[in-house]
Design an enzyme around this catalytic site. Structure first.
Site, PDB file in Angstrom:
ATOM      1  N   ASN A 113       0.783  -1.242   0.000  1.00 11.79           N
ATOM      2  CA  ASN A 113       0.000   0.000   0.000  1.00 11.79           C
ATOM      3  C   ASN A 113       0.809   1.283   0.000  1.00 11.79           C
ATOM      4  O   ASN A 113       0.568   2.174  -0.810  1.00 11.79           O
ATOM      5  CB  ASN A 113      -0.957  -0.008   1.188  1.00 11.79           C
ATOM      6  CG  ASN A 113      -2.092  -0.969   0.933  1.00 11.79           C
ATOM      7  OD1 ASN A 113      -2.816  -0.809  -0.050  1.00 11.79           O
ATOM      8  ND2 ASN A 113      -2.222  -1.977   1.752  1.00 11.79           N
ATOM      9  N   THR A 135       2.344  -8.287  -1.335  1.00 10.78           N
ATOM     10  CA  THR A 135       2.284  -8.292   0.125  1.00 10.78           C
ATOM     11  C   THR A 135       1.687  -9.594   0.627  1.00 10.78           C
ATOM     12  O   THR A 135       0.724 -10.108   0.044  1.00 10.78           O
ATOM     13  CB  THR A 135       1.465  -7.127   0.743  1.00 10.78           C
ATOM     14  OG1 THR A 135       1.305  -7.372   2.151  1.00 10.78           O
ATOM     15  CG2 THR A 135       0.084  -6.962   0.155  1.00 10.78           C
ATOM     16  N   ILE A 136       2.277 -10.095   1.704  1.00 13.77           N
ATOM     17  CA  ILE A 136       1.684 -11.284   2.325  1.00 13.77           C
ATOM     18  C   ILE A 136       0.316 -10.936   2.905  1.00 13.77           C
ATOM     19  O   ILE A 136      -0.526 -11.797   3.061  1.00 13.77           O
ATOM     20  CB  ILE A 136       2.579 -11.888   3.442  1.00 13.77           C
ATOM     21  CG1 ILE A 136       2.796 -10.908   4.593  1.00 13.77           C
ATOM     22  CG2 ILE A 136       3.890 -12.385   2.885  1.00 13.77           C
ATOM     23  CD1 ILE A 136       3.338 -11.576   5.867  1.00 13.77           C
ATOM     24  N   ASP A 137       0.090  -9.650   3.227  1.00 14.32           N
ATOM     25  CA  ASP A 137      -1.125  -9.258   3.969  1.00 14.32           C
ATOM     26  C   ASP A 137      -2.403  -9.342   3.133  1.00 14.32           C
ATOM     27  O   ASP A 137      -3.498  -9.356   3.682  1.00 14.32           O
ATOM     28  CB  ASP A 137      -0.977  -7.822   4.489  1.00 14.32           C
ATOM     29  CG  ASP A 137       0.212  -7.656   5.413  1.00 14.32           C
ATOM     30  OD1 ASP A 137       0.637  -8.664   6.006  1.00 14.32           O
ATOM     31  OD2 ASP A 137       0.720  -6.524   5.539  1.00 14.32           O
ATOM     32  N   MET A 179       0.629 -12.686  11.229  1.00 14.44           N
ATOM     33  CA  MET A 179       0.828 -11.361  10.615  1.00 14.44           C
ATOM     34  C   MET A 179      -0.370 -10.928   9.774  1.00 14.44           C
ATOM     35  O   MET A 179      -1.269 -11.706   9.496  1.00 14.44           O
ATOM     36  CB  MET A 179       2.079 -11.374   9.740  1.00 14.44           C
ATOM     37  CG  MET A 179       3.345 -11.092  10.505  1.00 14.44           C
ATOM     38  SD  MET A 179       4.721 -10.904   9.348  1.00 14.44           S
ATOM     39  CE  MET A 179       5.985 -10.335  10.466  1.00 14.44           C
ATOM     40  N   HIS A 181      -0.753  -7.052   9.495  1.00 10.05           N
ATOM     41  CA  HIS A 181      -0.827  -5.610   9.744  1.00 10.05           C
ATOM     42  C   HIS A 181      -2.225  -5.245  10.237  1.00 10.05           C
ATOM     43  O   HIS A 181      -2.650  -5.775  11.244  1.00 10.05           O
ATOM     44  CB  HIS A 181      -0.399  -4.848   8.481  1.00 10.05           C
ATOM     45  CG  HIS A 181      -0.037  -3.421   8.739  1.00 10.05           C
ATOM     46  ND1 HIS A 181       0.711  -3.034   9.814  1.00 10.05           N
ATOM     47  CD2 HIS A 181      -0.328  -2.282   8.065  1.00 10.05           C
ATOM     48  CE1 HIS A 181       0.867  -1.729   9.799  1.00 10.05           C
ATOM     49  NE2 HIS A 181       0.238  -1.244   8.748  1.00 10.05           N
ATOM     50  N   ARG A 276       0.028 -20.898  26.391  1.00  9.00           N
ATOM     51  CA  ARG A 276       1.308 -20.524  25.793  1.00  9.00           C
ATOM     52  C   ARG A 276       1.068 -19.682  24.549  1.00  9.00           C
ATOM     53  O   ARG A 276       0.037 -19.808  23.888  1.00  9.00           O
ATOM     54  CB  ARG A 276       2.111 -21.762  25.374  1.00  9.00           C
ATOM     55  CG  ARG A 276       2.570 -22.633  26.537  1.00  9.00           C
ATOM     56  CD  ARG A 276       3.669 -21.975  27.350  1.00  9.00           C
ATOM     57  NE  ARG A 276       4.221 -22.866  28.355  1.00  9.00           N
ATOM     58  CZ  ARG A 276       3.737 -23.041  29.576  1.00  9.00           C
ATOM     59  NH1 ARG A 276       2.650 -22.368  29.952  1.00  9.00           N
ATOM     60  NH2 ARG A 276       4.322 -23.869  30.424  1.00  9.00           N
ATOM     61  N   GLN A 284       6.794 -15.997   8.162  1.00  8.89           N
ATOM     62  CA  GLN A 284       5.638 -15.956   7.246  1.00  8.89           C
ATOM     63  C   GLN A 284       5.960 -15.234   5.930  1.00  8.89           C
ATOM     64  O   GLN A 284       5.230 -15.344   4.963  1.00  8.89           O
ATOM     65  CB  GLN A 284       4.445 -15.281   7.933  1.00  8.89           C
ATOM     66  CG  GLN A 284       3.882 -16.138   9.065  1.00  8.89           C
ATOM     67  CD  GLN A 284       3.009 -15.342  10.025  1.00  8.89           C
ATOM     68  OE1 GLN A 284       1.804 -15.395   9.948  1.00  8.89           O
ATOM     69  NE2 GLN A 284       3.623 -14.604  10.936  1.00  8.89           N
TER      70      GLN A 284
HETATM   71  O1  F6P Z   1       3.364  -5.999   5.408  1.00 13.89           O
HETATM   72  C1  F6P Z   1       3.982  -7.199   5.703  1.00 13.89           C
HETATM   73  C2  F6P Z   1       4.260  -7.309   7.187  1.00 13.89           C
HETATM   74  O2  F6P Z   1       4.921  -8.529   7.414  1.00 13.89           O
HETATM   75  C3  F6P Z   1       3.046  -7.162   8.085  1.00 13.89           C
HETATM   76  O3  F6P Z   1       2.271  -8.326   8.138  1.00 13.89           O
HETATM   77  C4  F6P Z   1       3.703  -6.802   9.381  1.00 13.89           C
HETATM   78  O4  F6P Z   1       2.835  -6.050  10.198  1.00 13.89           O
HETATM   79  C5  F6P Z   1       4.865  -5.950   8.947  1.00 13.89           C
HETATM   80  O5  F6P Z   1       5.116  -6.267   7.597  1.00 13.89           O
HETATM   81  C6  F6P Z   1       6.121  -6.152   9.731  1.00 13.89           C
HETATM   82  O6  F6P Z   1       7.043  -5.222   9.308  1.00 13.89           O
HETATM   83  P1  F6P Z   1       8.602  -5.261   9.599  1.00 13.89           P
HETATM   84  O7  F6P Z   1       9.222  -6.238   8.653  1.00 13.89           O
HETATM   85  O8  F6P Z   1       9.037  -3.864   9.318  1.00 13.89           O
HETATM   86  O9  F6P Z   1       8.776  -5.685  11.010  1.00 13.89           O
END
Ligand code: F6P
Length: 359
Positions: A113, A135-137, A179, A181, A276, A284
């Site tokens: 994005n 993006t994985i998201d 993950m 975001h 836990r 990921q």
């Molecule tokens: O946008 C991909 C992502 O892995 C998100 O899922 C996660 O919130 C963020 O990036 C983590 O970012 P960084 O690699 O800067 O810790």
């Protein structure tokens, strides 16, 4: 002759190299009088500081299955684009300068994005830009899917799978942070694929009373363990009702590293269960792209190259309802794609008895 620039920006993911290979192979086989390829190092930083290397067709051979990015990547926040860095460099003019110095016909930006917003800004400044949805998201607006997403689902699912044996042996509750975001695509898909009992995602705020109820119901149905898949951005109903500023303040004041620890602590305090936390974290985003990502990345690369040859710029490559297409950058930049709380997979998961903590 076509002169192209390539950059990968933002968090890395699987299939970045596969996408660039798709672009380069397509141009190589279809542009009669040759291509010149410039690879920018570490995302927009390479474009700003003129850090690039001329690349050949051969550089993209053997990279279909390689994770990460052969160019390197970095985050260049959009909101700081017009704020000069400590070195005084004006980022946008510097990027325009590098593009024009190399006399590029097109800049391909593989990004999520934030990177797409910057790509749109460069379009507004008159550059020929084509964005590709990385993006994985899976939160990129305007496309049903992004490359990186299905590989990340596999890794998160494997984590949930592997936790099952220990959870079962020890009669434990495991809270697994996934993950994504601000959105819940990976936890939703991995939660269903891995057989989680509870899935908490930002789009469906939870109430801890309902989470506890779901754990107790599983106990009384003879379950020895419970698996809670929690999006890193999961929020409670109480938090969802807060003003944005107030919520941000609460998150900033959190002593523990993330929400999963608070959830785990509350479950431990309110039940007699051993709890836990497990966090697959950046695994990921790691390793080889899965077959679906390789295919989608290749499709994106081919379509982007074709658009370039057709002189179609200022677009993002997308897939909508199974069809590859282009969407105008200005229509998608800066928008997020959220999970629909009433969407099919959520409804089906609920029908299976999976709790989202909302009821
Ligand atoms: O946008 C991909 C992502 O892995 C998100 O899922 C996660 O919130 C963020 O990036 C983590 O970012 P960084 O690699 O800067 O810790």
């Amino acid at each position: 002759m076509i002169r192209i620039g390539l950059l990968t920006s933002g968090g890395d993911c699987q299939a970045l190299n596969a996408t660039m290979r798709g672009i380069v192979k397509t141009l190589f086989h279809n542009v009669k009088d040759g291509i010149e390829i410039y690879g920018f190092e570490d995302g927009y930083q390479g474009l700003i500081y003129g850090r690039y290397r001329e690349m050949s067709y051969g550089d993209f051979s053997g990279v279909l299955t390689r994770g990460g990015t052969i160019l390197g990547t970095s985050r260049t926040p959009f909101k700081l684009l017009d704020t000069p860095g400590e070195d005084g460099i004006e980022k946008v003019p510097a990027m325009l300068h590098t593009y024009h110095k190399l006399n590029l016909d097109c800049l391909f930006v593989l990004g999520g994005n934030g990177s797409t917003k910057t790509a749109n800004r460069l379009r507004e400044e008159g550059l020929n830009v084509i964005a590709l949805p990385k993006t994985i998201d899976n939160d990129t607006y305007g496309t049903d899917i992004t490359f990186g997403f299905t590989s990340a689902i596999d890794i998160a699912t494997k984590c949930i799978d592997d936790i099952h044996t220990t959870a079962n042996s020890h009669r434990r509750v495991f809270v697994i942070e996934i993950m994504g975001h601000k959105v819940g695509w990976i936890p939703l898909y991995a939660g269903v694929a891995g057989g989680a009992d509870v899935i908490l995602i930002p789009e469906i705020p939870y109430d801890m009373d309902n989470v506890i109820k779901a754990i107790e119901a599983r106990d009384s149905n003879g379950g020895r363990f419970a698996i809670i898949a929690v999006a890193e951005g999961a929020i409670s109903k109480e938090e969802a009702a807060m003003k944005k500023k107030e919520y941000k303040k609460k998150v900033a004041a959190r002593v523990k590293p993330s929400v999963v620890y608070d959830i785990a602590e509350e479950i431990a305090a309110r039940t007699d269960r051993e709890v836990r936390v497990a966090i697959p974290g950046h695994t990921q985003r790691g390793g080889q792209p899965d077959a679906m990502d390789r295919i989608f990345a290749t499709q994106c690369g081919v379509e982007a190259a074709k658009a370039c040859m057709d002189g179609k710029f200022g677009i993002m490559i997308a897939q909508v309802a199974g069809k590859m297409c282009h969407v105008p950058l200005e229509d998608v930049a800066g928008k997020l794609k959220y999970v629909d709380p009433d969407g099919d997979l959520v409804r089906e998961a609920k029908a299976l008895g999976i709790s989202f903590g909302d009821e």
